[in-house]
Design an enzyme around this catalytic site. Structure first.
Site, mmCIF file in Angstrom:
data_model
loop_
_atom_site.group_PDB
_atom_site.id
_atom_site.type_symbol
_atom_site.label_atom_id
_atom_site.label_comp_id
_atom_site.label_asym_id
_atom_site.label_seq_id
_atom_site.Cartn_x
_atom_site.Cartn_y
_atom_site.Cartn_z
ATOM 1 N N SER A 59 5.333 30.639 -61.831
ATOM 2 C CA SER A 59 4.023 31.205 -62.153
ATOM 3 C C SER A 59 3.364 31.805 -60.911
ATOM 4 O O SER A 59 3.947 32.665 -60.265
ATOM 5 C CB SER A 59 3.142 30.135 -62.813
ATOM 6 O OG SER A 59 2.064 30.723 -63.489
ATOM 7 N N ASP A 203 6.100 31.035 -69.267
ATOM 8 C CA ASP A 203 5.810 30.348 -68.020
ATOM 9 C C ASP A 203 6.700 29.107 -67.830
ATOM 10 O O ASP A 203 6.895 28.315 -68.752
ATOM 11 C CB ASP A 203 4.338 29.932 -68.018
ATOM 12 C CG ASP A 203 3.819 29.620 -66.628
ATOM 13 O OD1 ASP A 203 4.492 28.872 -65.888
ATOM 14 O OD2 ASP A 203 2.728 30.126 -66.283
#
Length: 710
Positions: A59, A203
């Site tokens: 991320s 993610d």
């Protein structure tokens, strides 16, 4: 004595060999805006000349880590993270300047748009598609555009994402770096998943947010782990986004517990619980916090120092990164173009925007300009591009053909209005668009328009439209209610980036109620219209111009028994000029309406100009007047003002306007008004509160306006 010296030299040589040979890895966890903490840690590592051999991140950790791996220094990253307008890049809205004219006029009216196909509404996979984020990453990673193997970077890199189907972590070591990092940060339900080689990814926080083990697998002997994940005691203080992150990352949360144990040097702090993943505006604070916490481990960090190896690394990074400046205006040779993802839309749309015949040369600036224009056609949810040698690959994801749109307006004078519409599109070169619009209020409206057009960026064709609109107002102390049925046929250019125009033929059937009487009047007319619009924003524009010129000429082609003959000329001009380093905007606006009538039918009242109120489409705006305060057949208005941008969402606007109009006795009247507006750009539309003088009598006026429609 000689044996002792030999032993000392042997030990010293072993230490030198060990420091030189020791491979240091860096693991950077995900955590949204809290990830700026990583930059502060990197600054301390650089100060102590700690060479990093491997990096893995998830991320925000993959963003910071990848940029550091391809050559950026910690100071570079500090400048980047503090200068980026994070609010803007999370907004998927294309640049208004690049939107076709018909999209500027139509799509700006509505707050929500839900796609549907085969009579079923299709729920979006996320709030944001992330096109601007991707392009920002692509810009920053331009020097790595030809390098697909992440091991070839100055520091070998790995990005962590989650396979959306299996829920398993995926470690990316090859591919388009910007697209890979984009996938690594695609928080479920916030961002639409990213498709890579036919699979969807989101993610890495869902599966493995803190990739320490992955750095060890790369070959690291010693791993510095920077963990910004929420701790268990922080959960009750999480924001909405933080709670959502935690719900979708239970597996990743358990993984972090295990990964923390694998780090040789763990840098984390409970002070991060005072920050939210959405705190992108607090980059400077978080960077300083990262520096301070890293210095709490300064003794361990100093042991990892290796100035000679660090300088060699810096040299490699500079050589790799200098391609950014070298290639910024350098011509990139393209011998072949491949377009992926097209299903309904013809490839000519993209080829036309590229406007170059293969082979061709293109600069970085031109490449980004073309991609933004392709996205601004409003026909794609995502547009990716990459280079494979001399081949340019453009990959797109098409938008749904049909949309249901919803908007609303709340005004202190006009009350509440609800706007609903649906549009059906065919995106071929010879295409059509059908639009049904309605307004639910005490003055309802419904319209049906069908357009045929030819072309892509410059469209030519015709539009047929039927519209019913009710209205009510007071004139000469008399209450009027009107109902207009309008048929309109238009021929011309109906969509170009900045201007359109053409000619039309229309018929009005008008019913007017007043003094308990009903009157019906009819009118046929010819008109021409020209529009220019390059404003940069829908609401609170900061630069650009907008011009509308329209002339309506009455004609008696149907020989109606009861007809009214209004000829009306309308001219509107707005100019926004940024001044003082774009901190202020100078506003100049001019409006002129002139109605000439060949009869004195009461039906002509419908075509009068209604003046007053602020941000009201039914009135010509005038600071200092209530809605419908002036109703006249001729008026010109000049307005000048200043707009101050207080922050990314809030504006303070001051304006003064002057008007000259004919009253009910055809006498010229002069009016002047002024006021202040505080505007807030909310997620569903602009909120405006204004205080003005009263231009007709003494006193002041306060007006409240909350609407998405402009």
């Amino acid at each position: 004595m000689k044996k002792v010296l030999l032993l000392i030299l042997l030990i010293f040589s072993i230490n030198i060999y060990s420091n030189e040979d020791k491979k240091i890895g860096l693991s950077l966890a995900g955590g949204g805006g809290k990830g700026f903490f990583h930059v502060g840690v990197l600054k301390v590592l650089e100060e102590e000349k700690v060479p990093i051999d491997y990096i893995a991140g998830n991320s925000i950790g993959s963003i910071i880590g990848s940029l550091y791996a391809i050559g950026y220094t910690a100071n570079d990253l500090e400048k980047i993270t503090t200068m980026i307008d994070w609010v803007t890049i999370f907004d998927d809205t294309p640049s208004r300047r690049e939107k076709p004219m018909d999209e500027k006029i139509f799509s700006d009216k509505y707050a929500f748009a839900l796609p549907y196909e085969k009579n079923k509404v299709r729920t979006p996979q996320g709030v944001f598609y992330g096109e601007k984020i991707y392009l920002t990453l692509k810009d920053l990673m331009w020097n790595a555009r030809y390098v697909k193997d992440f091991d070839e970077y100055p520091i070998p890199f790995r990005a962590i994402a989650t396979d959306l189907i299996s829920g398993n972590p995926v470690v990316f070591s090859k591919g388009d770096l910007a697209k890979t990092v984009h996938a690594s940060m695609a928080i479920p339900s916030i961002f639409v998943p990213v498709r890579i080689n036919g699979k969807l990814y989101c993610d890495g926080l869902v599966s493995r947010n803190f990739p320490v083990s992955d750095v060890k697998k790369m070959g690291a002997d010693y791993v510095i782990g920077v963990n910004i994940s929420e701790q268990e005691e922080e959960i009750e203080n999480l924001s909405v986004l933080g709670i959502l992150n935690h719900i979708v990352s239970y597996r990743g949360f358990d993984s972090t517990k295990q990964e923390r144990k694998l780090a040789d040097l763990l840098i984390e702090t409970k002070e991060l619980k005072n920050y939210s993943p959405t705190d992108y505006s607090k980059a400077k604070e978080l960077i300083k916090l990262g520096e301070r916490i890293a210095r709490e481990h300064i003794e361990e960090i100093k042991k990892l120092s290796n100035p000679e190896k660090f300088e060699r690394l810096q040299k490699r990074k500079k050589e790799f990164l200098k391609q950014v400046e070298k290639n910024y205006r350098e011509l990139n040779f393209i011998s072949r173009v491949e377009i992926k993802g097209l299903k309904k839309i013809q490839p000519e749309l993209i080829y036309t925007i590229l406007f170059k015949k293969v082979p061709f040369y293109i600069t970085k600036e031109e490449m980004f300009e073309k991609i933004k224009k392709i996205y601004a056609t409003q026909q794609f949810d995502k547009v990716y591009f990459e280079f494979e040698g001399e081949k340019l690959i453009i990959e797109v994801e098409e938008r749904a053909a049909n949309y249901l749109r919803v908007g609303f307006a709340i005004n202190s004078y006009t009350g509440t209005k609800l706007f609903l519409s649906t549009d059906i599109n065919n995106f071929n070169l010879k295409g059509y668009k059908t639009v049904i619009e309605s307004e639910i209020s005490d003055t309802p409206m419904v319209s049906l328009a069908h357009s045929f057009f030819y072309g892509i960026r410059n469209k030519y064709g015709m539009r047929a439209k039927f519209k019913y609109k009710a209205n009510k107002f007071v004139y000469k102390n008399e209450r009027y209610r009107t109902g207009l049925y309008n048929f309109d046929n238009f021929i011309g250019t109906i969509s170009t980036p900045y201007l359109d125009g053409g000619i039309g033929l229309g018929v009005d059937f008008l019913k007017t109620e007043y003094s308990n009487k009903n009157s019906e009047f009819d009118s046929s007319y010819f008109y021409y219209i020209f529009r220019y619009d390059d404003l940069d924003k829908d609401n609170y524009p900061e630069k650009g111009q907008q011009l509308v010129l329209k002339n309506r000429l009455n004609i008696d082609i149907f020989n109606f028994e009861k007809n009214t003959k209004p000829n009306k000329f309308e001219f509107k001009y707005k100019n926004y000029i940024p001044i003082f380093k774009e901190k202020l905007t100078l506003i100049n606006e001019y409006f002129y309406d002139n109605l000439k009538m060949e009869t004195n039918n009461i039906g002509d009242i419908h075509y009068y100009s209604r003046v007053g109120s602020i941000k009201d489409k039914e009135n010509l705006e005038f600071y200092g007047l209530r809605k419908d305060a002036v109703i006249t057949d001729s008026i010109n208005i000049y307005r000048i003002g200043l707009q101050k941008k207080l922050n990314n969402l809030t504006y303070l606007i001051g304006k003064i306007n002057f008007g000259n109009y004919k009253d009910e006795n055809s006498q010229n009247k002069f009016i002047r008004g002024y006021g202040l507006t505080l505007g807030y750009k909310s997620i569903i539309g602009p909120l405006n509160v204004s205080i003005t003088n009263n231009a007709l009598v003494s006193g002041s006026l306060i007006q409240f306006n909350f609407r998405f429609e402009i």
